[in-house]
Scaffold this motif. Sequence first.
Motif, PDB file in Angstrom:
ATOM      1  N   GLY A 192       0.865  -1.218   0.028  1.00 40.55           N
ATOM      2  CA  GLY A 192      -0.043  -0.085   0.051  1.00 40.55           C
ATOM      3  C   GLY A 192       0.898   1.271  -0.033  1.00 40.55           C
ATOM      4  N   ALA A 193       2.190   1.201   0.364  1.00 48.46           N
ATOM      5  CA  ALA A 193       2.705   2.391   0.622  1.00 48.46           C
ATOM      6  C   ALA A 193       4.174   2.353  -0.231  1.00 48.46           C
ATOM      7  CB  ALA A 193       3.027   2.593   2.050  1.00 48.46           C
ATOM      8  N   ASP A 194       4.293   1.317  -0.927  1.00 50.74           N
ATOM      9  CA  ASP A 194       5.656   1.079  -1.755  1.00 50.74           C
ATOM     10  C   ASP A 194       6.829   1.149  -1.004  1.00 50.74           C
ATOM     11  OD1 ASP A 194       4.064   1.248  -4.205  1.00 50.74           O
ATOM     12  OD2 ASP A 194       3.930   3.325  -3.991  1.00 50.74           O
ATOM     13  N   ARG A 195       6.986   0.401   0.003  1.00 54.17           N
ATOM     14  CA  ARG A 195       8.105   0.460   0.870  1.00 54.17           C
ATOM     15  C   ARG A 195       8.398  -1.165   1.398  1.00 54.17           C
ATOM     16  NH1 ARG A 195       5.068   3.913   5.795  1.00 54.17           N
ATOM     17  NH2 ARG A 195       3.531   2.255   6.016  1.00 54.17           N
ATOM     18  N   ILE A 196       9.488  -1.211   1.766  1.00 52.00           N
ATOM     19  CA  ILE A 196       9.830  -2.522   2.440  1.00 52.00           C
ATOM     20  C   ILE A 196      10.360  -1.852   3.825  1.00 52.00           C
ATOM     21  CG2 ILE A 196      11.393  -4.494   2.663  1.00 52.00           C
ATOM     22  CD1 ILE A 196      11.779  -4.277  -0.423  1.00 52.00           C
ATOM     23  N   LEU A 197       9.538  -2.425   4.881  1.00 55.41           N
ATOM     24  CA  LEU A 197       9.763  -2.306   6.256  1.00 55.41           C
ATOM     25  C   LEU A 197      10.735  -3.041   6.952  1.00 55.41           C
ATOM     26  CD1 LEU A 197       6.133  -1.346   7.355  1.00 55.41           C
ATOM     27  CD2 LEU A 197       7.843   0.242   6.417  1.00 55.41           C
ATOM     28  N   GLU A 198      11.773  -2.997   7.441  1.00 55.12           N
ATOM     29  CA  GLU A 198      12.757  -3.614   8.253  1.00 55.12           C
ATOM     30  C   GLU A 198      12.814  -3.334   9.693  1.00 55.12           C
ATOM     31  OE1 GLU A 198      17.591  -4.419   8.429  1.00 55.12           O
ATOM     32  OE2 GLU A 198      16.739  -3.803   6.759  1.00 55.12           O
ATOM     33  N   TYR A 199      12.424  -4.615  10.232  1.00 60.39           N
ATOM     34  CA  TYR A 199      12.415  -4.705  11.686  1.00 60.39           C
ATOM     35  C   TYR A 199      13.246  -5.530  12.437  1.00 60.39           C
ATOM     36  CZ  TYR A 199       7.457  -2.965  11.087  1.00 60.39           C
ATOM     37  OH  TYR A 199       6.423  -2.119  10.765  1.00 60.39           O
ATOM     38  N   SER A 200      13.487  -5.375  13.787  1.00 62.02           N
ATOM     39  CA  SER A 200      14.363  -5.948  14.643  1.00 62.02           C
ATOM     40  C   SER A 200      13.432  -6.848  15.466  1.00 62.02           C
ATOM     41  CB  SER A 200      15.462  -5.082  15.437  1.00 62.02           C
ATOM     42  OG  SER A 200      16.022  -6.049  16.556  1.00 62.02           O
TER      43      SER A 200
END
Length: 388
Positions: A192-200
């Motif tokens: 939906g927002a054209d991104r890849i979210l990176e989490y720890s």
Amino acid sequence: MTATMDGTVLVGTFNEPGVQSPPLPPSGGLVLTGGWLGDAGVPGDPEALAGAGPDAPSWLVAGRAGTPSEGRLYAALHLPEGQLAVLCPSAEVPQRPGPENDVGWVTTQRVPAGGAQPCHADLNPSGTWLAAASYGSGTLTVAPVLQDGLLGDPVAMEAPVGSGPVAARQDQAHLHFVLFLDDDRLLVTDLGADRILEYSIRQLTGGEDGNGEEPVLVHTLPAGTGPRHLAVLPPLPEAEIAEHHLAVVGELDSRLHLLDLDSASEGFREIAIVPTHGQNQDPESIRENLPSHLVLSPDRELIYVANRGRNTIGVIRRTGTPELIAEVPCGGNWPRHIALGHPGGAPTLFVALERDDAVVGLPLDADGIPGEAETRVTVRRPGFLLPS
């Protein structure tokens, strides 16, 4: 009939109650198919052997060898009030199903995902955490895997607020895919927002001080990409590819985005953008193609992408300048998921044809190009394939 039977394909379906058309026998969220093996290179005659299991298992994850998750399957259940399920081999269950509905697996636990329509899940390499993405609510869920392989209490969190230029699909965050890079780093696509979210994971679960439920990095993609699925591409020293790359399927722009994983500190660097289909139509029609899943060829030199609108498989070569080298028919209508298998030792690309109520097998030739469908079995609304 066991969970490890050779030459079978376990199919996750949307054969759930409440749909307009009746379920096909054998009905159930999971359908076991067999008979894919042929004699002396002749294709087999597959059939649906049994149906059972939870409703709408949109993704299945096999447990990691040598970890508490070994010997289990973990399912994301694509329901309005989403759930995660744990399945164990039916042979281990005292009151196992009868032969007419034994798909080889029995659901032993369900936990709420805390979001709507979970569509994907992944385990970390140590098999100690399960993550899931819920498309409908833009929710990320993580749950610990306990020593007995069951899930502990899940933690669900909403993605940061975001949107994109394709109004019908990008009105808000829509998480679609989760991928562990290691035991701690977790990538999540936001279509939906054209991104890849990176989490720890350590930060998400309180293992260390940090920003809590916020991503540690946001990798931005071109507007209108609609990132759906990911795959890590290993180095190919013989082709002078020394780095790990990340392949991203753009569902809304019908392109495969190749990124350099080693450039993560500043956001993933773009290596190449390749169309998933031939450019022989009105550019505006890419919005109707909606590519879905991708897999790597056995030699890791080719990437196969399923094009749902065109009902084709795009074949992209990684080596040299990445490019689309072939586009072939997928064998039917709306290829939602593809998977590689080797029935009888012959490399085969299995295709889940969601709108054709069928699973087909496309043989790969010596160059790795899929041929015409040689095997086919009827399965109601297939959405995920797990070859044995």
